[in-house]
Design a protein around this motif. Structure first.
Motif, PDB file in Angstrom:
ATOM      1  N   TYR A 186      -6.185  11.698  -2.198  1.00 29.96           N
ATOM      2  CA  TYR A 186      -6.392  10.042  -2.872  1.00 29.96           C
ATOM      3  C   TYR A 186      -4.898   9.513  -3.213  1.00 29.96           C
ATOM      4  N   LEU A 187      -3.983  10.434  -3.854  1.00 33.39           N
ATOM      5  CA  LEU A 187      -2.943  10.562  -3.983  1.00 33.39           C
ATOM      6  C   LEU A 187      -1.812  10.446  -3.631  1.00 33.39           C
ATOM      7  N   LEU A 188      -1.861  10.974  -2.304  1.00 29.56           N
ATOM      8  CA  LEU A 188      -0.736  10.494  -1.709  1.00 29.56           C
ATOM      9  C   LEU A 188      -0.944   8.999  -0.630  1.00 29.56           C
ATOM     10  N   GLY A 189      -2.598   8.812  -0.450  1.00 27.87           N
ATOM     11  CA  GLY A 189      -3.113   7.471  -0.774  1.00 27.87           C
ATOM     12  C   GLY A 189      -2.064   6.294  -0.619  1.00 27.87           C
ATOM     13  N   ARG A 190      -2.436   6.806  -2.452  1.00 28.96           N
ATOM     14  CA  ARG A 190      -1.955   5.125  -3.255  1.00 28.96           C
ATOM     15  C   ARG A 190      -0.327   5.640  -2.838  1.00 28.96           C
ATOM     16  N   SER A 191       0.209   6.333  -3.644  1.00 31.12           N
ATOM     17  CA  SER A 191       1.661   6.414  -3.329  1.00 31.12           C
ATOM     18  C   SER A 191       1.822   5.787  -2.320  1.00 31.12           C
ATOM     19  N   SER A 192       1.599   5.505  -1.474  1.00 34.13           N
ATOM     20  CA  SER A 192       1.782   5.122  -0.148  1.00 34.13           C
ATOM     21  C   SER A 192       1.538   3.837   0.057  1.00 34.13           C
ATOM     22  N   ALA A 193       0.721   3.252  -0.735  1.00 35.16           N
ATOM     23  CA  ALA A 193       0.293   1.815  -1.089  1.00 35.16           C
ATOM     24  C   ALA A 193       1.227   1.503  -1.552  1.00 35.16           C
ATOM     25  N   ALA A 215       4.507  -2.398  -0.371  1.00 29.73           N
ATOM     26  CA  ALA A 215       4.038  -3.384  -0.451  1.00 29.73           C
ATOM     27  C   ALA A 215       5.188  -4.114  -1.289  1.00 29.73           C
ATOM     28  N   SER A 216       6.194  -2.568  -1.171  1.00 29.34           N
ATOM     29  CA  SER A 216       7.460  -3.632  -1.962  1.00 29.34           C
ATOM     30  C   SER A 216       7.998  -3.340  -0.670  1.00 29.34           C
ATOM     31  N   TYR A 217       8.106  -3.160   0.243  1.00 30.80           N
ATOM     32  CA  TYR A 217       9.165  -2.683   1.614  1.00 30.80           C
ATOM     33  C   TYR A 217       8.862  -3.749   2.279  1.00 30.80           C
ATOM     34  N   TRP A 218       7.985  -4.307   2.410  1.00 28.25           N
ATOM     35  CA  TRP A 218       7.573  -5.164   3.001  1.00 28.25           C
ATOM     36  C   TRP A 218       7.507  -6.887   3.064  1.00 28.25           C
TER      37      TRP A 218
END
Length: 82
Positions: free
Chosen positions: A67-74, A78-81
Motif C-alpha cells: 500500500y505504501l509503495l503504491g501510494r508513493s508511486s501514485a 502524477a507530477s511527472y505527467w
C-alpha cells in the motif's frame, strides 16, 4: 493376477554413475529444500496458533508495504505527467 515376473514397471534401481557437478549440486539443494520444508510443516503442525499468527502478521505487513509503495508511486507519477 499377474505374476511378479510379468510386472516390469521400469528402472527402479540406483544409477551406476553418481551425479557430478551441477547435477550433484542440484540434487543436494533439492534435498536441503525438502528437509527445510518438512521442518517448517512439522513446526506448524506442532504449533498451529503460532503459525497462523505468523502468517497473518506477514500478510498484514506485506499488504501495508505494498500500500505504501503504491501510494508513493501514485504521488510521484502524477507530477511527472503534468
Amino acid at each position: 493376477m499377474a505374476d511378479k515376473q510379468d510386472l516390469n514397471a521400469g528402472f527402479t534401481g540406483t544409477p551406476v554413475e553418481q551425479p557430478e557437478g551441477l547435477a550433484k549440486a542440484a540434487q543436494s539443494a533439492a534435498s536441503r529444500v525438502k528437509r527445510e520444508a518438512y521442518a517448517v510443516t512439522a513446526g506448524a503442525r506442532d504449533h498451529p496458533h503460532t503459525a497462523s499468527a505468523l502468517l497473518l502478521g506477514i500478510g498484514i505487513a506485506a499488504f501495508g508495504f505494498g500500500y505504501l509503495l503504491g501510494r508513493s508511486s501514485a504521488e510521484s507519477s502524477a507530477s511527472y505527467w503534468r
